[in-house]
Motif scaffolding. Structure first.
Motif, PDB file in Angstrom:
ATOM      1  N   GLU A 155      -9.746  29.232  -6.210  1.00 41.52           N
ATOM      2  CA  GLU A 155      -8.540  29.485  -5.418  1.00 41.52           C
ATOM      3  C   GLU A 155      -8.177  28.290  -4.542  1.00 41.52           C
ATOM      4  OE1 GLU A 155      -9.281  33.232  -3.482  1.00 41.52           O
ATOM      5  OE2 GLU A 155      -9.377  34.296  -5.408  1.00 41.52           O
ATOM      6  N   ALA A 156      -9.179  27.584  -4.038  1.00 41.87           N
ATOM      7  CA  ALA A 156      -8.917  26.383  -3.231  1.00 41.87           C
ATOM      8  C   ALA A 156      -8.196  25.318  -4.053  1.00 41.87           C
ATOM      9  CB  ALA A 156     -10.225  25.821  -2.675  1.00 41.87           C
ATOM     10  N   ASN A 157      -8.404  25.357  -5.373  1.00 40.65           N
ATOM     11  CA  ASN A 157      -7.765  24.389  -6.262  1.00 40.65           C
ATOM     12  C   ASN A 157      -6.545  24.951  -6.982  1.00 40.65           C
ATOM     13  OD1 ASN A 157      -9.415  22.063  -5.810  1.00 40.65           O
ATOM     14  ND2 ASN A 157     -11.076  23.135  -6.863  1.00 40.65           N
ATOM     15  N   GLY A 158      -6.031  26.071  -6.476  1.00 44.57           N
ATOM     16  CA  GLY A 158      -4.779  26.612  -6.984  1.00 44.57           C
ATOM     17  C   GLY A 158      -4.880  27.505  -8.208  1.00 44.57           C
ATOM     18  N   TRP A 159      -6.091  27.887  -8.603  1.00 47.96           N
ATOM     19  CA  TRP A 159      -6.264  28.805  -9.733  1.00 47.96           C
ATOM     20  C   TRP A 159      -6.548  30.185  -9.153  1.00 47.96           C
ATOM     21  CZ3 TRP A 159      -7.179  27.331 -15.189  1.00 47.96           C
ATOM     22  CH2 TRP A 159      -6.843  25.984 -15.435  1.00 47.96           C
ATOM     23  N   GLY A 160      -5.662  31.145  -9.414  1.00 47.75           N
ATOM     24  CA  GLY A 160      -5.778  32.460  -8.789  1.00 47.75           C
ATOM     25  C   GLY A 160      -5.872  33.606  -9.780  1.00 47.75           C
ATOM     26  N   ASP A 161      -5.461  34.796  -9.310  1.00 47.28           N
ATOM     27  CA  ASP A 161      -5.580  36.037 -10.089  1.00 47.28           C
ATOM     28  C   ASP A 161      -7.002  36.199 -10.602  1.00 47.28           C
ATOM     29  OD1 ASP A 161      -2.912  36.762  -9.740  1.00 47.28           O
ATOM     30  OD2 ASP A 161      -2.273  35.555 -11.451  1.00 47.28           O
ATOM     31  N   THR A 162      -7.979  35.918  -9.742  1.00 50.50           N
ATOM     32  CA  THR A 162      -9.381  35.951 -10.155  1.00 50.50           C
ATOM     33  C   THR A 162      -9.837  37.363 -10.506  1.00 50.50           C
ATOM     34  OG1 THR A 162     -10.118  36.138  -7.862  1.00 50.50           O
ATOM     35  CG2 THR A 162     -10.030  33.921  -8.797  1.00 50.50           C
ATOM     36  N   TRP A 163     -10.806  37.424 -11.381  1.00 49.84           N
ATOM     37  CA  TRP A 163     -11.430  38.691 -11.743  1.00 49.84           C
ATOM     38  C   TRP A 163     -12.937  38.483 -11.919  1.00 49.84           C
ATOM     39  CZ3 TRP A 163     -13.806  37.811 -16.331  1.00 49.84           C
ATOM     40  CH2 TRP A 163     -13.209  36.899 -17.232  1.00 49.84           C
ATOM     41  N   ARG A 164     -13.684  39.576 -11.806  1.00 48.75           N
ATOM     42  CA  ARG A 164     -15.137  39.581 -12.022  1.00 48.75           C
ATOM     43  C   ARG A 164     -15.440  40.529 -13.174  1.00 48.75           C
ATOM     44  NH1 ARG A 164     -18.116  40.035  -6.074  1.00 48.75           N
ATOM     45  NH2 ARG A 164     -16.849  38.458  -5.007  1.00 48.75           N
ATOM     46  N   ASP A 165     -16.115  40.030 -14.202  1.00 43.77           N
ATOM     47  CA  ASP A 165     -16.423  40.876 -15.356  1.00 43.77           C
ATOM     48  C   ASP A 165     -17.293  40.081 -16.325  1.00 43.77           C
ATOM     49  OD1 ASP A 165     -16.420  43.044 -17.110  1.00 43.77           O
ATOM     50  OD2 ASP A 165     -14.259  43.308 -17.036  1.00 43.77           O
ATOM     51  N   GLY A 166     -17.303  40.485 -17.579  1.00 44.92           N
ATOM     52  CA  GLY A 166     -17.948  39.722 -18.634  1.00 44.92           C
ATOM     53  C   GLY A 166     -16.864  39.038 -19.455  1.00 44.92           C
ATOM     54  N   ILE A 167     -17.191  38.686 -20.699  1.00 47.33           N
ATOM     55  CA  ILE A 167     -16.219  38.140 -21.643  1.00 47.33           C
ATOM     56  C   ILE A 167     -16.164  39.107 -22.806  1.00 47.33           C
ATOM     57  CG2 ILE A 167     -15.685  36.210 -23.200  1.00 47.33           C
ATOM     58  CD1 ILE A 167     -17.291  34.393 -21.278  1.00 47.33           C
ATOM     59  N   TYR A 168     -14.973  39.437 -23.262  1.00 46.26           N
ATOM     60  CA  TYR A 168     -14.832  40.406 -24.346  1.00 46.26           C
ATOM     61  C   TYR A 168     -15.683  40.023 -25.553  1.00 46.26           C
ATOM     62  CZ  TYR A 168     -10.677  42.170 -21.900  1.00 46.26           C
ATOM     63  OH  TYR A 168      -9.818  42.696 -20.979  1.00 46.26           O
ATOM     64  N   ASP A 169     -16.181  41.048 -26.254  1.00 46.88           N
ATOM     65  CA  ASP A 169     -17.050  40.800 -27.407  1.00 46.88           C
ATOM     66  C   ASP A 169     -16.274  40.683 -28.722  1.00 46.88           C
ATOM     67  OD1 ASP A 169     -16.303  43.424 -27.800  1.00 46.88           O
ATOM     68  OD2 ASP A 169     -18.341  44.239 -27.810  1.00 46.88           O
ATOM     69  N   TYR A 170     -14.972  40.525 -28.633  1.00 49.99           N
ATOM     70  CA  TYR A 170     -14.144  40.293 -29.821  1.00 49.99           C
ATOM     71  C   TYR A 170     -13.351  39.001 -29.626  1.00 49.99           C
ATOM     72  CZ  TYR A 170     -10.791  42.641 -26.717  1.00 49.99           C
ATOM     73  OH  TYR A 170     -10.029  43.004 -25.637  1.00 49.99           O
ATOM     74  N   VAL A 171     -12.955  38.384 -30.717  1.00 54.77           N
ATOM     75  CA  VAL A 171     -12.213  37.120 -30.644  1.00 54.77           C
ATOM     76  C   VAL A 171     -10.824  37.381 -30.074  1.00 54.77           C
ATOM     77  CG1 VAL A 171     -11.264  35.192 -31.948  1.00 54.77           C
ATOM     78  CG2 VAL A 171     -13.439  36.195 -32.643  1.00 54.77           C
ATOM     79  N   HIS A 172     -10.465  36.593 -29.073  1.00 55.70           N
ATOM     80  CA  HIS A 172      -9.125  36.688 -28.492  1.00 55.70           C
ATOM     81  C   HIS A 172      -8.745  35.346 -27.898  1.00 55.70           C
ATOM     82  CE1 HIS A 172     -11.767  37.313 -25.060  1.00 55.70           C
ATOM     83  NE2 HIS A 172     -10.748  37.044 -24.259  1.00 55.70           N
ATOM     84  N   TYR A 173      -7.487  35.184 -27.601  1.00 53.71           N
ATOM     85  CA  TYR A 173      -7.010  33.970 -26.941  1.00 53.71           C
ATOM     86  C   TYR A 173      -5.761  34.301 -26.149  1.00 53.71           C
ATOM     87  CZ  TYR A 173      -3.661  33.685 -30.868  1.00 53.71           C
ATOM     88  OH  TYR A 173      -2.684  33.959 -31.793  1.00 53.71           O
ATOM     89  N   HIS A 174      -5.359  33.370 -25.306  1.00 50.92           N
ATOM     90  CA  HIS A 174      -4.160  33.540 -24.489  1.00 50.92           C
ATOM     91  C   HIS A 174      -3.158  32.479 -24.906  1.00 50.92           C
ATOM     92  CE1 HIS A 174      -6.888  36.115 -22.381  1.00 50.92           C
ATOM     93  NE2 HIS A 174      -7.661  35.090 -22.066  1.00 50.92           N
ATOM     94  N   SER A 175      -1.961  32.888 -25.264  1.00 45.97           N
ATOM     95  CA  SER A 175      -0.984  31.946 -25.806  1.00 45.97           C
ATOM     96  C   SER A 175       0.004  31.433 -24.774  1.00 45.97           C
ATOM     97  CB  SER A 175      -0.202  32.604 -26.952  1.00 45.97           C
ATOM     98  OG  SER A 175       0.700  33.577 -26.452  1.00 45.97           O
ATOM     99  N   ARG A 176      -0.022  32.033 -23.562  1.00 50.49           N
ATOM    100  CA  ARG A 176       0.990  31.669 -22.572  1.00 50.49           C
ATOM    101  C   ARG A 176       0.402  31.186 -21.247  1.00 50.49           C
ATOM    102  NH1 ARG A 176       4.816  36.737 -22.425  1.00 50.49           N
ATOM    103  NH2 ARG A 176       6.163  35.313 -21.280  1.00 50.49           N
ATOM    104  N   ILE A 177      -0.924  30.997 -21.222  1.00 51.41           N
ATOM    105  CA  ILE A 177      -1.564  30.569 -19.975  1.00 51.41           C
ATOM    106  C   ILE A 177      -2.936  29.959 -20.282  1.00 51.41           C
ATOM    107  CG2 ILE A 177      -2.814  32.728 -19.431  1.00 51.41           C
ATOM    108  CD1 ILE A 177      -1.589  32.367 -16.522  1.00 51.41           C
ATOM    109  N   HIS A 178      -3.372  29.043 -19.432  1.00 50.87           N
ATOM    110  CA  HIS A 178      -4.732  28.500 -19.508  1.00 50.87           C
ATOM    111  C   HIS A 178      -5.662  29.438 -18.730  1.00 50.87           C
ATOM    112  CE1 HIS A 178      -2.611  25.004 -20.912  1.00 50.87           C
ATOM    113  NE2 HIS A 178      -2.109  24.723 -19.718  1.00 50.87           N
ATOM    114  N   GLU A 179      -6.976  29.292 -18.933  1.00 52.05           N
ATOM    115  CA  GLU A 179      -7.948  30.157 -18.255  1.00 52.05           C
ATOM    116  C   GLU A 179      -9.187  29.350 -17.908  1.00 52.05           C
ATOM    117  OE1 GLU A 179      -9.502  34.666 -18.928  1.00 52.05           O
ATOM    118  OE2 GLU A 179      -9.713  33.353 -20.665  1.00 52.05           O
ATOM    119  N   VAL A 180      -9.806  29.677 -16.768  1.00 55.68           N
ATOM    120  CA  VAL A 180     -11.100  29.088 -16.420  1.00 55.68           C
ATOM    121  C   VAL A 180     -12.111  30.223 -16.289  1.00 55.68           C
ATOM    122  CG1 VAL A 180     -10.602  29.091 -13.918  1.00 55.68           C
ATOM    123  CG2 VAL A 180     -12.376  27.579 -14.841  1.00 55.68           C
ATOM    124  N   LEU A 181     -13.327  29.973 -16.780  1.00 55.13           N
ATOM    125  CA  LEU A 181     -14.420  30.944 -16.717  1.00 55.13           C
ATOM    126  C   LEU A 181     -15.593  30.302 -15.998  1.00 55.13           C
ATOM    127  CD1 LEU A 181     -14.277  32.106 -20.471  1.00 55.13           C
ATOM    128  CD2 LEU A 181     -13.203  33.236 -18.498  1.00 55.13           C
TER     129      LEU A 181
END
Length: 201
Positions: A77-103
């Motif tokens: 958040e200090a570096n401008g990346w927001g909408d944070t969530w806490r969880d795991g990573i889905y166990d099926y193949v997926h991607y996001h076509s309209r946004i970048h993501e950091v894990l």
């Protein structure tokens, strides 16, 4: 119904307990060489046509004084990346076509395949960070019971989740249009992600 991590996050944000705060969060970033990996379109997952996945090993210093999840959230958040969530990573193949993501990995370890079925498998553990340009396939293959991931997004873009062949025509048009982020989620202005993604245009 909120899970335990959601409740912890609410309490920490309300009280500030076990959180470094955005002002001090950047002190927890450790200088690390970025590991850049490119993936080809595999027929289902487009991946990004120009920009690589970036992995930082041990990029976030975690200690006993702070909740590791809160440290990573505050850093992103200090570096401008927001909408944070806490969880795991889905166990099926997926991607996001309209946004970048950091894990960012707060606890435990997991085997994650990036790039789709023909991609590469990485074991990610606490303190590691992966920065995914739009289109990058990802899937958790296995994980420890305590595996906890913090996800976040840059301010430009819209969250979506693509999983099928029917998603491809639109994704192939939108992925190249997602703007490069103004800041690296770990290292801020001028960080490796900014340089590598601009260089790769």
């Amino acid at each position: 119904m909120p899970n335990l991590e959601d409740l912890k996050e609410c309490a920490e944000r309300a009280t500030g307990i076990r959180r470094p705060g955005k002002g001090e969060a950047c002190d927890f970033a450790r200088a690390r060489k970025p590991h850049a990996v490119r993936f080809k379109d595999d027929g289902l997952v487009p991946n990004h046509p120009r920009w690589p996945l970036i992995i930082y090993r041990g990029a976030v210093e975690l200690d006993d004084r702070h909740d590791p999840a809160a440290v990573i959230e505050d850093l992103f958040e200090a570096n401008g990346w927001g909408d944070t969530w806490r969880d795991g990573i889905y166990d099926y193949v997926h991607y996001h076509s309209r946004i970048h993501e950091v894990l960012g990995i707060a606890r435990g370890k997991g085997r994650v395949r990036f790039g789709g079925k023909k991609g590469r498998i990485f074991t990610l553990k606490a303190g590691d960070v992966a920065v995914l340009p739009a289109g990058t396939g990802h899937q958790c293959l296995s994980a420890s019971d305590d595996f906890l991931v913090i996800g976040a997004y840059p301010p430009a873009g819209t969250y979506d989740e693509c999983t099928t062949i029917q998603d491809r025509p639109r994704a192939l048009k939108t992925i190249p249009k997602v703007a490069s982020p103004r800041k690296d989620p770990v290292y801020g202005t001028g960080g490796p992600v900014s340089r590598l993604w601009k260089k790769a245009r």
